[in-house]
Design a protein around this motif. Structure first.
Motif, short mmCIF file in Angstrom:
data_model
loop_
_atom_site.label_atom_id
_atom_site.label_comp_id
_atom_site.label_asym_id
_atom_site.label_seq_id
_atom_site.Cartn_x
_atom_site.Cartn_y
_atom_site.Cartn_z
N UNK A 1 0.78 -1.02 0.03
CA UNK A 1 0.01 0.07 0.15
C UNK A 1 0.87 1.24 -0.02
N UNK A 2 0.65 2.21 -0.86
CA UNK A 2 1.41 3.54 -1.14
C UNK A 2 1.11 4.44 -0.02
N UNK A 3 1.90 5.27 0.35
CA UNK A 3 1.54 6.50 1.30
C UNK A 3 1.51 7.69 0.14
N UNK A 4 0.75 8.53 0.66
CA UNK A 4 0.34 9.85 -0.03
C UNK A 4 0.67 10.97 0.86
N UNK A 5 1.21 12.15 0.60
CA UNK A 5 1.33 13.37 1.16
C UNK A 5 0.19 14.19 0.67
N UNK A 6 -0.69 14.68 1.04
CA UNK A 6 -1.80 15.71 0.78
C UNK A 6 -1.30 17.28 1.44
N UNK A 7 -1.12 18.03 0.50
CA UNK A 7 -0.75 19.14 0.99
C UNK A 7 -1.95 20.09 0.87
N UNK A 8 -2.34 20.91 1.90
CA UNK A 8 -3.30 21.76 1.62
C UNK A 8 -2.84 23.11 1.54
N UNK A 9 -3.44 24.02 0.61
CA UNK A 9 -3.01 25.17 0.12
C UNK A 9 -4.12 26.24 0.05
N UNK A 10 -3.72 27.34 0.54
CA UNK A 10 -5.10 28.51 0.69
C UNK A 10 -4.33 29.63 0.47
N UNK A 11 -5.00 30.95 0.17
CA UNK A 11 -4.44 32.28 0.15
C UNK A 11 -4.31 32.78 1.51
N UNK A 12 -3.45 33.53 1.72
CA UNK A 12 -3.20 34.23 2.93
C UNK A 12 -3.05 35.84 2.74
N UNK A 13 -3.08 36.46 4.05
CA UNK A 13 -3.04 37.78 4.15
C UNK A 13 -1.36 38.13 4.17
N UNK A 14 -1.09 39.25 4.36
CA UNK A 14 0.32 39.71 4.46
C UNK A 14 0.97 38.90 5.75
N UNK A 15 0.35 39.04 6.77
CA UNK A 15 0.94 38.40 7.97
C UNK A 15 0.25 37.12 8.71
N UNK A 16 -0.63 36.63 7.91
CA UNK A 16 -1.18 35.55 8.64
C UNK A 16 -2.41 34.79 7.66
N UNK A 17 -2.98 33.79 8.01
CA UNK A 17 -3.73 33.53 7.33
C UNK A 17 -5.03 34.32 7.05
N UNK A 18 -5.74 34.16 5.86
CA UNK A 18 -7.13 34.73 5.88
C UNK A 18 -8.33 34.63 6.83
N UNK A 19 -8.21 32.98 7.17
CA UNK A 19 -9.25 32.51 7.75
C UNK A 19 -9.16 33.16 9.28
N UNK A 20 -10.15 33.38 10.03
CA UNK A 20 -10.39 33.90 11.29
C UNK A 20 -10.36 32.71 12.36
N UNK A 21 -10.03 33.07 13.50
CA UNK A 21 -10.47 31.90 14.51
C UNK A 21 -11.78 31.45 14.53
N UNK A 22 -12.79 32.31 14.14
CA UNK A 22 -14.11 31.74 14.06
C UNK A 22 -14.54 31.12 12.97
N UNK A 23 -13.66 31.45 11.70
CA UNK A 23 -13.95 30.51 10.52
C UNK A 23 -13.28 28.89 10.74
N UNK A 24 -12.12 29.03 11.56
CA UNK A 24 -11.44 27.73 11.86
C UNK A 24 -12.52 26.89 12.50
N UNK A 25 -13.05 27.73 13.60
CA UNK A 25 -14.16 26.86 14.47
C UNK A 25 -15.29 26.40 13.81
#
Length: 117
Positions: A1-25
């Motif tokens: 059985x092969x193993x796979x790495x899944x990389x999750x990519x998303x847009x970001x702001x200048x100094x943080x992720x775009x998602x807020x803590x509430x978005x993540x929750x």
């Protein structure tokens, strides 16, 4: 059985992720369900979100900050799973919760077995 790495990519702001803590929750139940589905099949190896902070080491410098693509997209998490078929991993990836964001993606990379002994 092969193993796979899944990389999750998303847009970001200048100094943080775009998602807020509430978005993540708000997104957490979808992530738990999605990851749980893979785990219940016995195919989850490991997963984790990654912090925004990063250090980039190259041949001539060490600098702070995550690597971002030209459109400010960066890796925000990963998952390692195992499967007999790439097509199964592609099907799981199509339902990944990160895809609700317009500039997001899941990159699937097969892992090469590597002995550390």
């Amino acid at each position: 059985m092969a193993e796979y790495l899944l990389l999750f990519r998303n847009a970001s702001a200048d100094n943080d992720y775009l998602s807020t803590s509430q978005d993540m929750a708000d997104d957490m139940p979808a992530w738990q369900s999605w990851i749980g589905n893979i785990a219940m099949q016995g195919k989850l190896v490991y997963t984790a979100p990654v912090r925004y902070d990063a250090t980039i080491v190259s041949n001539n410098e060490i600098k702070a900050g995550p690597h971002k693509e030209l459109d400010s997209v960066l890796v925000s998490g990963f998952l390692i799973c195992k499967s007999d078929r790439l097509e199964d991993v592609q099907e799981w990836s199509k339902t990944c919760p990160i895809l609700k964001y317009p500039t997001s993606s899941v990159e699937i990379r097969p892992l090469v077995p590597f002995s550390t002994r």
